[in-house]
Design a protein around this motif. Structure first.
Motif, short mmCIF file in Angstrom:
data_model
loop_
_atom_site.label_atom_id
_atom_site.label_comp_id
_atom_site.label_asym_id
_atom_site.label_seq_id
_atom_site.Cartn_x
_atom_site.Cartn_y
_atom_site.Cartn_z
N ASP A 139 -6.50 -11.64 16.61
CA ASP A 139 -7.94 -11.65 16.43
C ASP A 139 -8.58 -10.57 17.32
OD1 ASP A 139 -10.45 -12.43 15.59
OD2 ASP A 139 -10.64 -13.95 17.16
N GLY A 140 -9.45 -9.76 16.72
CA GLY A 140 -10.11 -8.70 17.49
C GLY A 140 -9.43 -7.36 17.37
N SER A 141 -8.29 -7.31 16.69
CA SER A 141 -7.64 -6.00 16.48
C SER A 141 -8.51 -5.18 15.53
CB SER A 141 -6.24 -6.19 15.90
OG SER A 141 -6.29 -6.89 14.67
N PRO A 142 -8.41 -3.86 15.60
CA PRO A 142 -9.30 -3.03 14.77
C PRO A 142 -9.04 -3.21 13.28
CG PRO A 142 -7.58 -1.69 15.78
CD PRO A 142 -7.50 -3.05 16.42
N ALA A 143 -10.10 -3.08 12.51
CA ALA A 143 -9.97 -3.13 11.06
C ALA A 143 -9.08 -1.98 10.61
CB ALA A 143 -11.34 -3.04 10.40
N THR A 144 -8.29 -2.21 9.59
CA THR A 144 -7.39 -1.16 9.11
C THR A 144 -8.17 0.05 8.62
OG1 THR A 144 -7.31 -2.33 6.99
CG2 THR A 144 -5.49 -2.69 8.50
N PHE A 145 -9.33 -0.18 8.03
CA PHE A 145 -10.14 0.95 7.53
C PHE A 145 -10.61 1.83 8.69
CE2 PHE A 145 -14.05 2.96 5.95
CZ PHE A 145 -13.53 3.58 4.82
N THR A 146 -10.79 1.23 9.87
CA THR A 146 -11.23 1.98 11.04
C THR A 146 -10.16 2.96 11.51
OG1 THR A 146 -12.62 0.13 11.76
CG2 THR A 146 -12.05 1.78 13.43
N VAL A 147 -8.89 2.53 11.44
CA VAL A 147 -7.80 3.36 11.97
C VAL A 147 -7.18 4.26 10.90
CG1 VAL A 147 -7.28 1.67 13.76
CG2 VAL A 147 -6.06 1.56 11.57
N LEU A 148 -7.49 4.02 9.64
CA LEU A 148 -6.87 4.78 8.54
C LEU A 148 -7.05 6.28 8.67
CD1 LEU A 148 -5.54 5.20 5.77
CD2 LEU A 148 -7.70 4.49 4.70
N PRO A 149 -8.26 6.83 8.88
CA PRO A 149 -8.40 8.29 8.92
C PRO A 149 -7.55 8.96 10.00
CG PRO A 149 -10.55 7.24 8.68
CD PRO A 149 -9.57 6.15 8.98
N ALA A 150 -7.50 8.37 11.19
CA ALA A 150 -6.72 8.97 12.28
C ALA A 150 -5.23 8.96 11.97
CB ALA A 150 -6.99 8.22 13.59
N ILE A 151 -4.75 7.88 11.38
CA ILE A 151 -3.33 7.80 11.02
C ILE A 151 -3.00 8.81 9.92
CG2 ILE A 151 -1.51 6.33 10.08
CD1 ILE A 151 -2.86 3.97 11.45
N ALA A 152 -3.88 8.88 8.91
CA ALA A 152 -3.66 9.83 7.82
C ALA A 152 -3.62 11.26 8.34
CB ALA A 152 -4.76 9.67 6.77
N LYS A 153 -4.49 11.57 9.28
CA LYS A 153 -4.52 12.93 9.85
C LYS A 153 -3.22 13.21 10.62
CE LYS A 153 -7.22 15.96 12.88
NZ LYS A 153 -8.43 16.07 13.75
N ALA A 154 -2.75 12.22 11.37
CA ALA A 154 -1.53 12.41 12.16
C ALA A 154 -0.31 12.59 11.27
CB ALA A 154 -1.34 11.23 13.11
N ILE A 155 -0.24 11.82 10.20
CA ILE A 155 0.91 11.88 9.30
C ILE A 155 0.91 13.16 8.48
CG2 ILE A 155 1.88 10.84 7.20
CD1 ILE A 155 1.33 8.15 8.35
N ASP A 156 -0.28 13.60 8.10
CA ASP A 156 -0.43 14.86 7.36
C ASP A 156 0.46 14.90 6.12
OD1 ASP A 156 -1.50 17.38 6.84
OD2 ASP A 156 -0.01 18.41 8.05
N ARG A 157 0.49 13.77 5.36
CA ARG A 157 1.20 13.65 4.09
C ARG A 157 2.72 13.82 4.21
NH1 ARG A 157 -2.17 12.55 0.33
NH2 ARG A 157 -4.34 13.25 0.40
N LYS A 158 3.26 13.54 5.39
CA LYS A 158 4.72 13.57 5.53
C LYS A 158 5.37 12.49 4.68
CE LYS A 158 4.86 15.42 10.27
NZ LYS A 158 3.40 15.49 10.53
N VAL A 159 4.73 11.31 4.63
CA VAL A 159 5.21 10.21 3.80
C VAL A 159 3.98 9.53 3.20
CG1 VAL A 159 7.25 9.80 5.24
CG2 VAL A 159 5.15 8.49 5.65
N PRO A 160 4.16 8.76 2.12
CA PRO A 160 3.03 8.04 1.54
C PRO A 160 2.48 6.98 2.50
CG PRO A 160 4.85 8.18 -0.02
CD PRO A 160 5.39 8.62 1.31
N ILE A 161 1.18 6.73 2.37
CA ILE A 161 0.51 5.69 3.14
C ILE A 161 0.09 4.57 2.19
CG2 ILE A 161 -1.53 5.08 4.49
CD1 ILE A 161 -1.55 7.91 5.59
N ILE A 162 0.58 3.36 2.47
CA ILE A 162 0.11 2.17 1.78
C ILE A 162 -0.92 1.51 2.69
CG2 ILE A 162 0.79 -0.03 0.72
CD1 ILE A 162 3.66 1.11 0.60
N PHE A 163 -1.99 1.02 2.10
CA PHE A 163 -3.09 0.48 2.90
C PHE A 163 -3.44 -0.91 2.40
CE2 PHE A 163 -7.61 -0.37 3.41
CZ PHE A 163 -7.83 -0.08 4.74
N ASP A 164 -3.61 -1.87 3.33
CA ASP A 164 -4.08 -3.20 2.92
C ASP A 164 -4.97 -3.80 4.01
OD1 ASP A 164 -2.71 -5.03 4.80
OD2 ASP A 164 -0.87 -4.50 3.79
N SER A 165 -5.38 -5.03 3.78
CA SER A 165 -6.22 -5.82 4.69
C SER A 165 -7.70 -5.55 4.43
CB SER A 165 -5.87 -5.58 6.16
OG SER A 165 -4.51 -5.87 6.43
#
Length: 234
Positions: A139-165
């Protein structure tokens, strides 16, 4: 159970693995999944212990016994009895173990930080799944939508990103794809549909999400999913 589920449909199936304390049990689960025809392993990394599920306590929810594919068979159906089964440490070696033992593509599920995403990829993960377990684990962990852009930028399309929650509407799907996701997963809405109307209820939920997504795409000027990925959210 693996074989029963596999025989229920002809579509591709993935096996979700909760890593156990006993590697022998882990090997057996992976072997059974592969023998049943599963095409990928989803390694869940955000469940080294059960969360504080107060709704379950209020509703006096208990699991049927035994728990099934777990080292600990539990006592009295208490979810916290599962803690004796879960591996307490999951790291790059864990990912490598599942890849080696299964011989299948491995998706690492439960990622909520760029560093963990990159670690999973360096260990050989074929994809990552950004998820906070529907908000039920910590409880209190960040929403997945909040962290999605930073993770996507770091990965830079190296592998697919599945998103839920937190996906509830077609507009949520649009926003996730526009923010870096390649695939969007549904959990709770599908369960609601299943509870209310069986497989027809599930189909109704998926059809509604698709209808809403098509509507949003039209209004946003996106003809294809690739167009969505190029959209700017303000």
């Amino acid at each position: 159970m693996n074989i029963q589920v596999a025989s229920a449909s002809t579509g591709p199936k993935w096996f979700q693995l909760y890593l156990q304390t006993d590697d022998g049990v882990n090997r057996e689960l992976l072997s059974r999944a592969k023998a049943a025809g599963y095409k990928a392993i989803v390694l869940t990394v955000d469940s080294t212990a059960t969360g504080n599920r107060e709704a379950d306590a209020r509703n006096k929810f208990v699991f049927p016994l035994p728990f099934g594919n777990l080292v600990s068979k539990g006592t009295g159906g208490d979810i916290h009895a599962l803690n004796a089964s879960f591996a307490r440490k999951i790291d790059a070696k864990s990912v490598e173990f599942v890849i080696r033992e299964s011989g299948l593509p491995v998706i690492v599920k439960g990622i909520s930080h760029p560093d963990d995403a990159l670690l999973a990829i360096s260990a050989g993960a074929s994809a990552i799944q950004i998820s906070n377990h529907g908000g039920r684990q910590l409880d209190g962990s960040p929403a997945t939508f909040t962290v999605l852009p930073a993770i996507a930028k770091a990965i830079d399309r190296k592998v697919p990103i599945i998103f839920d929650s937190g996906i509830r509407r077609g507009q949520d799907v649009f926003k996730a794809l526009a923010s870096g996701a390649d695939v969007v997963g549904l959990g709770r809405p599908v369960y609601y549909g299943l509870a209310l109307g069986g497989w027809k209820g599930v189909l109704s939920v998926l059809e509604l999400i698709n209808k809403e997504l098509s509507m949003v795409m039209q209004l946003a000027g996106a003809q294809t999913v690739e167009d969505i990925k190029g959209s700017m959210l303000i």
